[in-house]
Motif scaffolding. Structure first.
Motif, short mmCIF file in Angstrom:
data_model
loop_
_atom_site.label_atom_id
_atom_site.label_comp_id
_atom_site.label_asym_id
_atom_site.label_seq_id
_atom_site.Cartn_x
_atom_site.Cartn_y
_atom_site.Cartn_z
N GLN A 17 1.03 -1.59 0.52
CA GLN A 17 -0.10 0.21 0.12
C GLN A 17 1.01 1.31 0.13
N ILE A 18 1.26 2.00 -1.10
CA ILE A 18 1.40 3.56 -0.99
C ILE A 18 0.39 4.24 -1.08
N ALA A 19 0.72 5.13 -0.02
CA ALA A 19 -0.07 6.11 0.08
C ALA A 19 0.36 7.55 -1.27
N GLY A 20 -0.02 8.00 -1.81
CA GLY A 20 0.42 9.06 -2.14
C GLY A 20 1.39 8.42 -3.12
N ARG A 21 2.15 9.29 -4.23
CA ARG A 21 3.21 9.42 -5.30
C ARG A 21 4.55 8.75 -5.52
N SER A 22 5.10 9.88 -4.26
CA SER A 22 6.37 9.95 -4.11
C SER A 22 6.98 8.27 -4.15
N ALA A 23 6.61 6.97 -3.39
CA ALA A 23 7.51 6.53 -3.78
C ALA A 23 6.82 5.60 -4.57
N ARG A 24 5.90 5.46 -5.99
CA ARG A 24 5.79 4.59 -6.38
C ARG A 24 6.34 3.81 -7.33
N HIS A 25 7.42 5.03 -7.65
CA HIS A 25 7.88 4.78 -9.50
C HIS A 25 9.46 3.76 -8.53
N VAL A 26 9.80 3.56 -7.06
CA VAL A 26 11.03 3.20 -6.51
C VAL A 26 10.62 1.74 -6.04
N GLU A 62 4.02 11.78 6.93
CA GLU A 62 5.25 12.28 7.90
C GLU A 62 3.77 12.23 9.00
N GLU A 63 2.59 12.81 8.84
CA GLU A 63 1.00 12.90 9.93
C GLU A 63 0.69 11.59 10.05
N GLU A 64 0.52 10.34 9.19
CA GLU A 64 0.72 9.20 9.09
C GLU A 64 1.36 8.44 10.61
N ALA A 65 2.73 8.47 10.05
CA ALA A 65 3.65 7.52 10.86
C ALA A 65 4.04 8.79 12.16
N ARG A 66 3.86 9.75 11.96
CA ARG A 66 4.21 10.36 13.33
C ARG A 66 3.02 9.76 14.45
N ALA A 67 1.47 9.65 14.24
CA ALA A 67 0.80 9.04 14.98
C ALA A 67 0.97 7.12 15.46
N LYS A 106 6.26 7.75 20.52
CA LYS A 106 7.84 8.61 20.01
C LYS A 106 6.80 9.26 19.60
N ASP A 107 6.80 10.64 19.92
CA ASP A 107 6.12 12.17 18.82
C ASP A 107 6.71 12.72 18.16
N TYR A 108 7.02 11.55 17.37
CA TYR A 108 7.90 11.87 15.55
C TYR A 108 8.05 10.67 14.54
N ALA A 109 7.72 11.37 13.75
CA ALA A 109 7.54 10.45 11.84
C ALA A 109 9.26 9.58 12.09
N THR A 110 8.47 7.95 12.16
CA THR A 110 10.13 7.71 12.08
C THR A 110 10.41 7.02 10.77
N PRO A 117 8.73 10.73 3.21
CA PRO A 117 8.88 11.34 2.89
C PRO A 117 10.64 11.64 4.61
N VAL A 118 11.21 10.92 5.87
CA VAL A 118 11.54 10.67 6.46
C VAL A 118 12.67 9.61 5.72
N VAL A 119 12.12 8.85 4.83
CA VAL A 119 13.20 8.03 4.07
C VAL A 119 13.69 8.42 3.08
N GLU A 120 12.96 9.29 2.26
CA GLU A 120 14.14 9.70 1.29
C GLU A 120 14.53 10.95 2.05
N GLN A 121 14.62 11.44 2.89
CA GLN A 121 15.18 12.99 3.26
C GLN A 121 16.49 12.31 3.58
#
Length: 145
Positions: free
Chosen positions: A5-14, A41-46, A54-58, A80-84
């Motif tokens: 399951q890939i939410a958004g488009r950023s990781a689809r091609h990878v 990031e919002e879902e990962a943080r939640a 731990k109140d941050y996206a990992t 976003p965290v993986v890409e950064q």
């Protein structure tokens, strides 16, 4: 069995399904039923806040439900965290995703890195698997943190 399951488009091609399946199989020692979910990031943080306090996206979270006879787990990656991290470390995004998926699958099978000896063993295993997949050793030149 793999649900991807890939939410958004950023990781689809990878993350085409066949590559993700190959990376996961390389790290598995038993049959598995895995869900891999790539989130923002919002879902990962939640999830990190609600389940780990731990109140941050990992970068990666593993929810393991069963280890034998079948590994049953959810692996959640924060795009976003993986890409950064990949940019900061100077590694290809695909290589970082592969490493984190291997890392998550090892957690699903009971490996951890809380104690230094366990961390060294887990890192050595990750390195062998990731290098076997054709990527550079993710721990080359690093020490246990």
């Amino acid at each position: 069995m793999l649900a991807l399951q890939i939410a958004g488009r950023s990781a689809r091609h990878v993350l085409p399904r066949h590559r993700v399946a190959r990376w996961l199989r390389a790290a598995l020692t038993a049959p598995a039923e895995l869900t891999v979910r790539v989130v923002d990031e919002e879902e990962a943080r939640a999830l990190n806040r609600d389940f780990r306090g731990k109140d941050y996206a990992t970068n990666v979270l593993t929810f393991d439900y069963e280890r034998a006879p079948v590994v049953v787990a959810d692996i959640v990656l924060c795009a976003p965290v993986v890409e950064q991290e990949a940019r900061e470390q100077g590694v290809a995004i695909e290589a970082h995703y592969a490493h984190l998926l291997v890392h998550g699958v090892l957690h699903a099978q009971g490996f951890d890195h809380e104690a230094e000896a366990d961390a060294l063993a887990m890192e050595a295993r990750e390195s062998r698997i990731v290098v076997g997949l054709g990527f550079a050793d993710p721990y080359a030149g690093s020490t246990v943190t």
